[in-house]
Design an enzyme around this catalytic site. Structure first.
Site, PDB file in Angstrom:
ATOM      1  N   CYS A  80       0.607  -1.319  -0.414  1.00  0.00           N
ATOM      2  CA  CYS A  80      -0.177   0.031   0.223  1.00  0.00           C
ATOM      3  C   CYS A  80       1.171   1.356  -0.058  1.00  0.00           C
ATOM      4  CB  CYS A  80      -0.762  -0.340   1.495  1.00  0.00           C
ATOM      5  SG  CYS A  80      -1.925  -1.561   1.324  1.00  0.00           S
ATOM      6  N   VAL A 139      12.315 -11.151 -18.982  1.00  0.00           N
ATOM      7  CA  VAL A 139      12.559  -9.662 -20.272  1.00  0.00           C
ATOM      8  C   VAL A 139      13.177  -9.824 -21.176  1.00  0.00           C
ATOM      9  CG1 VAL A 139      14.009  -8.764 -18.283  1.00  0.00           C
ATOM     10  CG2 VAL A 139      12.051  -7.448 -20.075  1.00  0.00           C
ATOM     11  N   ARG A 182      -5.170   1.563  -0.781  1.00  0.00           N
ATOM     12  CA  ARG A 182      -4.691  -0.382  -0.735  1.00  0.00           C
ATOM     13  C   ARG A 182      -4.628  -0.981  -2.362  1.00  0.00           C
ATOM     14  NH1 ARG A 182      -8.741  -4.564   1.111  1.00  0.00           N
ATOM     15  NH2 ARG A 182      -7.482  -6.020   1.907  1.00  0.00           N
ATOM     16  N   LEU A 183      -3.221  -1.917  -2.164  1.00  0.00           N
ATOM     17  CA  LEU A 183      -3.214  -2.622  -3.020  1.00  0.00           C
ATOM     18  C   LEU A 183      -3.528  -3.738  -2.074  1.00  0.00           C
ATOM     19  CD1 LEU A 183      -2.649  -3.845  -5.546  1.00  0.00           C
ATOM     20  CD2 LEU A 183      -0.032  -3.759  -4.511  1.00  0.00           C
ATOM     21  N   GLY A 193       2.968  -2.875   3.718  1.00  0.00           N
ATOM     22  CA  GLY A 193       3.598  -4.312   3.326  1.00  0.00           C
ATOM     23  C   GLY A 193       3.062  -5.236   3.961  1.00  0.00           C
ATOM     24  N   GLU A 194       4.132  -6.568   3.982  1.00  0.00           N
ATOM     25  CA  GLU A 194       3.496  -8.267   4.711  1.00  0.00           C
ATOM     26  C   GLU A 194       4.171  -8.162   5.511  1.00  0.00           C
ATOM     27  OE1 GLU A 194       1.115  -8.827   2.915  1.00  0.00           O
ATOM     28  OE2 GLU A 194       1.193  -7.998   0.646  1.00  0.00           O
ATOM     29  N   LEU A 227       9.488 -13.064 -10.999  1.00  0.00           N
ATOM     30  CA  LEU A 227      10.613 -12.553 -12.006  1.00  0.00           C
ATOM     31  C   LEU A 227      11.538 -13.471 -12.453  1.00  0.00           C
ATOM     32  CD1 LEU A 227      10.269  -8.857 -10.605  1.00  0.00           C
ATOM     33  CD2 LEU A 227       8.655 -10.058 -11.778  1.00  0.00           C
ATOM     34  N   GLY A 262      13.982 -12.473  -6.937  1.00  0.00           N
ATOM     35  CA  GLY A 262      15.815 -12.253  -6.947  1.00  0.00           C
ATOM     36  C   GLY A 262      16.333 -11.377  -5.938  1.00  0.00           C
TER      37      GLY A 262
END
Length: 617
Positions: free
Chosen positions: A2, A294, A50-51, A80-81, A263, A382
Site C-alpha cells: 500500500c 524480459v 490499499r493494494l 507491507g507484509e 520474476l 531474486g
C-alpha cells in the site's frame, strides 16, 4: 502492499486539514489502486491507499483497535507484509485477543497492544507503517529490518509529516521542494546515505528503526542491525541451514489471496526462488508458478557480451522452464520506447528523483512490471542475493577489495556508475564529490561490526559485505519498489528475510567462497533444484538494451535541451563537453559511459522542470 501518509500537529485539530491530508493520500493512489481512506483524530491524520493482497474485504485502512471495554486504543496506516502473521495471530488469540479480520494489519495492531514498543521484535516481513496510540497521544513510524519498504518524514515546528514516498510529503505546503548541495551530491554519485532524503529537511526512517514522536519531541531507536558473531556451523551444516531457511522463507512468501508469479532472469538467484515456489505450490496441490522474463527486440541472435554482461538470459530461462514446467511468459520490450520522454516522465513521477544510474533500467523495469501486472498482483524476485552471499564481481576483484572506497565505484564496473561526464567541472569542484564519497565510506566502515578473532582478510570481507548490505542494496530496493508500486504490483524479496541475511553475514568468507566461486554456499544449497547450466552460470546483471536507437533518442533529447535557453539543467552542464559528445560518432564512443552522462542530464532536466524543484546550492 500500500501507500501510507499522515500529518501530526499537536497545535491544531486535523479536522481542519482534511483537504490537505486527502491530497497527500491521493498521491499514493498508484501504490494502492484498490481502496483509500483518511482517519482524523485530534492532532493526527492518517491516510491510506490499499493494494489488496491478504483478506481483500477485511483489511481496509486506516484500521482501529479497541480495548476490551470498547474504547479506541490505537490506529494504524500500514504498508507491507508480515509473513509470520498466522503464527502471531494464533499466539495473540491464546493471550486473549479477538480478531475481526484475517489481515496481517490487525495482527500488527494487536501485537502492539500486547507487547508495546517491543512488538517490532516479533515481526518478520517487509513493512513500513505509522501507528498512533490514542492513550498516550504518541506516533510510531516503523520500517522493516532491511528497508525493503520506504518511509519518509519531515519534522515541523509542532509534529511531522510522513509518507511512503516524497511526493506525499511534498503535497503538504509545509514541505519545500528544495534540494541543496548534499541532495545533489547523492544524485550525481552512486552513494546513498542511510536516513538522508534528497529534499532538504526530509529524512528516511532507517531500516530496522522506530521513530517515536510525542509532545516532548522526536526520538529514534534501532531495533535491528547487522551484528558480528562467531559462526559455529560446519560447512555441511551451513549449507543445510541455508537451504532450510530458503525453504521456510519461500513457503511464507507464497501466501497471497491474489495471483502470484515470479520474476525469472535465468540467473542463479531468481531461478532458485522460482524453483522453490514451484515446488511449494505443487506440493500444496495448487497451480504451478507463473514466471515472467524480459528481453529486448532483436536481442537474441544479436547479443554482444561486454564487461558487465557476458551472456544473454533467454537460453537459461528456457532451461529452468523446461525443468520445472512453470507457466512462462516472455515480455519483449522495444528499446526505442524506453527513451520516450512520456515514459521518462512517468518514471520520474514514480521516483520523485531523476534516475541515478543505468538509466534504461528504470523505464525497462517500469514497462516489465506494467506487463506483469496484467496477469499478477504479487511477484517474487531474486533481488539481494548478491549482497547477501557475495555474488558481485567486486567481491572477487583484488583491486576493489583493497580500495578504500565503495567497491562498486572501482574495478571493471566503476565507470558504468559514473554519470558526471557532462557536468560543469566548476560545479563538481564546488560539490567536492571525492570528499563526499570518502566521508560516506568512512561512515560506513565506522559502523561495520567486527570480531576481535578475525584476521585481516575475514575482517575486510565482512566490511565489504556490510557496505553492500547497508548501502548498495538500498538503491536496488528503492528502484524495484518505486517501479513496481507505480503500476500497483507488489514485489517480494525472499533473500531480504532478516534471518537469512543475519546468518549469511556471519558465515566466514573462506567458507562462503569454499569452492572458489561466487555464492558458493548458495549454489551448494540449491544445486538439486536447478539445471547445471544455471548452477554454473556466472553473474549477469539485469539486461540493458544494446540497441543504438536508444542512445540516438537520448542524444536527440539532450540536443533539444541545449537548444532551450530556459532548460534548468543547462547551467549545470559543460556546454563544450556536451557538444563534443553529441558530435562524436556513436561507433567511436564507449556507449555505456556516454549514455550514463546523457541519461542523467536528460533525467535531471525533466525532474527539475516537471517536479518544480528548486536547487539551492
Amino acid at each position: 502492499m500500500c501507500g501510507i501518509t499522515g500529518w501530526l500537529s499537536y497545535s491544531q485539530d486535523m479536522q481542519a486539514q482534511r483537504d490537505t491530508l486527502q491530497r497527500m493520500t491521493d498521491t499514493m493512489a498508484r501504490r494502492g489502486p484498490d481502496a483509500g481512506g483518511v482517519w482524523l483524530s485530534g492532532p493526527i491524520g492518517l491516510g491510506h491507499r490499499r493494494l489488496s493482497i491478504i483478506d481483500l474485504e477485511g483489511g481496509r485502512q486506516p484500521m482501529l483497535a479497541r480495548r476490551d471495554d470498547g474504547l479506541e486504543a490505537a490506529a494504524i496506516s500500514y504498508s507491507g507484509e508480515v509473513y509470520n502473521f498466522r503464527e502471531l495471530r494464533a499466539e495473540l488469540k491464546v493471550r486473549g485477543h479477538r480478531f475481526e479480520s484475517r489481515s496481517d494489519t490487525e495482527v500488527v495492531l494487536r501485537a502492539y497492544l500486547e507487547w508495546g514498543s517491543a512488538f517490532v521484535e516479533h515481526l518478520n516481513g517487509m513493512y513500513a507503517f505509522a501507528l498512533w496510540d490514542l492513550r498516550t497521544q504518541e506516533l510510531l513510524l516503523v520500517r522493516d529490518r532491511m528497508g525493503v519498504k520506504p518511509l519518509y518524514y519531515y519534522e515541523t515546528a509542532d509534529g511531522l509529516v510522513f509518507g511512503s514516498e516524497p511526493k506525499a510529503l511534498l503535497a503538504n505546503p509545509l514541505v519545500p521542494r528544495t534540494v541543496r548541495a548534499d541532495g545533489l551530491r547523492e544524485i550525481l554519485e552512486m552513494v546513498k546515505t542511510p536516513g538522508h532524503a534528497v529534499f532538504h529537511g526530509m529524512r528516511e526512517v532507517l531500516p530496522g528503526e522506530v521513530v517515536r514522536i510525542d509532545r516532548q519531541g522526536l526520538t529514534r531507536r534501532r531495533y535491528w542491525r547487522l551484528e558480528a558473531r562467531e559462526h559455529e556451523d560446519t560447512l555441511e551444516q551451513t549449507i543445510r541451514r541455508t537451504r532450510d531457511l530458503l525453504e521456510d522463507i519461500v513457503q511464507r512468501q507464497i501466501v497471497s489471496d491474489v495471483p502470484l508469479c515470479s520474476l525469472l532472469s535465468g540467473g542463479l538467484d531468481s531461478s532458485i526462488i522460482t524453483a522453490l515456489a514451484s515446488k511449494k505450490l505443487l506440493a500444496a496441490g495448487k497451480d504451478n508458478i507463473r514466471s515472467f522474463s524480459v528481453d529486448f527486440l532483436d536481442h537474441g541472435s544479436d547479443f554482444t557480451g561486454d564487461a558487465v554482461r557476458g551472456t544473454p538470459d533467454a537460453p537459461f530461462v528456457r532451461d529452468l522452464v523446461e525443468r520445472i514446467h512453470s507457466s512462462h511468459h516472455e515480455i519483449i520490450l522495444d528499446s526505442r520506447e524506453l527513451a520516450d520522454p512520456a515514459l521518462r516522465s512517468r518514471v520520474i513521477e514514480a521516483l520523485d528523483l531523476p534516475p541515478a544510474y543505468w538509466g534504461d533500467m528504470w523505464p525497462s523495469l517500469y514497462r516489465l512490471f506494467q506487463e506483469v501486472r496484467q496477469h499478477s498482483t504479487v511477484a517474487l524476485s531474486g533481488e539481494s542475493a548478491d549482497e547477501v552471499f557475495g555474488g558481485y564481481r567486486w567481491f572477487h576483484d583484488p583491486v576493489a577489495i583493497e580500495a578504500q572506497t565503495f567497491p562498486w565505484m572501482t574495478s571493471v564496473t566503476g565507470k558504468y556508475f559514473d554519470g558526471k561526464s557532462l557536468f560543469d567541472p566548476a560545479l563538481l569542484r564546488q560539490l567536492d564529490l571525492p570528499g563526499f564519497v570518502q566521508d560516506s565510506y568512512s561512515q560506513a566502515l565506522a559502523e561495520a561490526p567486527v570480531l576481535s578473532s578475525e584476521g585481516p582478510t575475514e575482517r575486510r570481507m565482512r566490511q565489504m559485505s556490510y557496505v553492500n548490505l547497508t548501502r548498495f542494496v538500498q538503491t536496488l530496493l528503492d528502484r524495484k519498489d518505486r517501479m513496481s508500486m507505480a503500476v500497483g504490483l507488489e514485489v517480494r524479496v525472499p533473500f531480504c528475510d532478516h534471518r537469512l541475511v543475519d546468518y549469511a553475514f556471519n558465515i566466514p568468507w573462506k567458507m562462503k567462497s569454499f569452492d572458489g566461486r561466487e555464492k558458493s554456499i548458495l549454489r551448494a544449497a540449491t544445486q538439486d533444484l536447478l539445471p547445471e547450466s544455471i548452477s554454473d552460470r556466472v553473474k549477469s546483471p539485469y539486461p540493458s538494451t544494446q540497441d543504438p536507437a536508444y542512445e540516438q533518442a537520448l542524444r536527440t533529447s539532450l540536443a533539444q535541451i541545449m537548444a532551450d535557453k530556459d532548460a534548468p539543467v543547462r547551467t549545470l552542464l559543460d556546454a563544450s563537453q556536451v557538444k563534443r559528445t553529441l558530435d562524436r560518432p556513436m561507433a567511436d564512443t564507449s556507449p555505456m559511459f556516454d549514455r550514463m552522462g546523457i541519461e542523467l542530464a536528460v533525467g535531471l532536466n525533466t525532474w527539475l522542470t516537471e517536479q518544480d524543484v528548486t536547487l539551492d546550492l
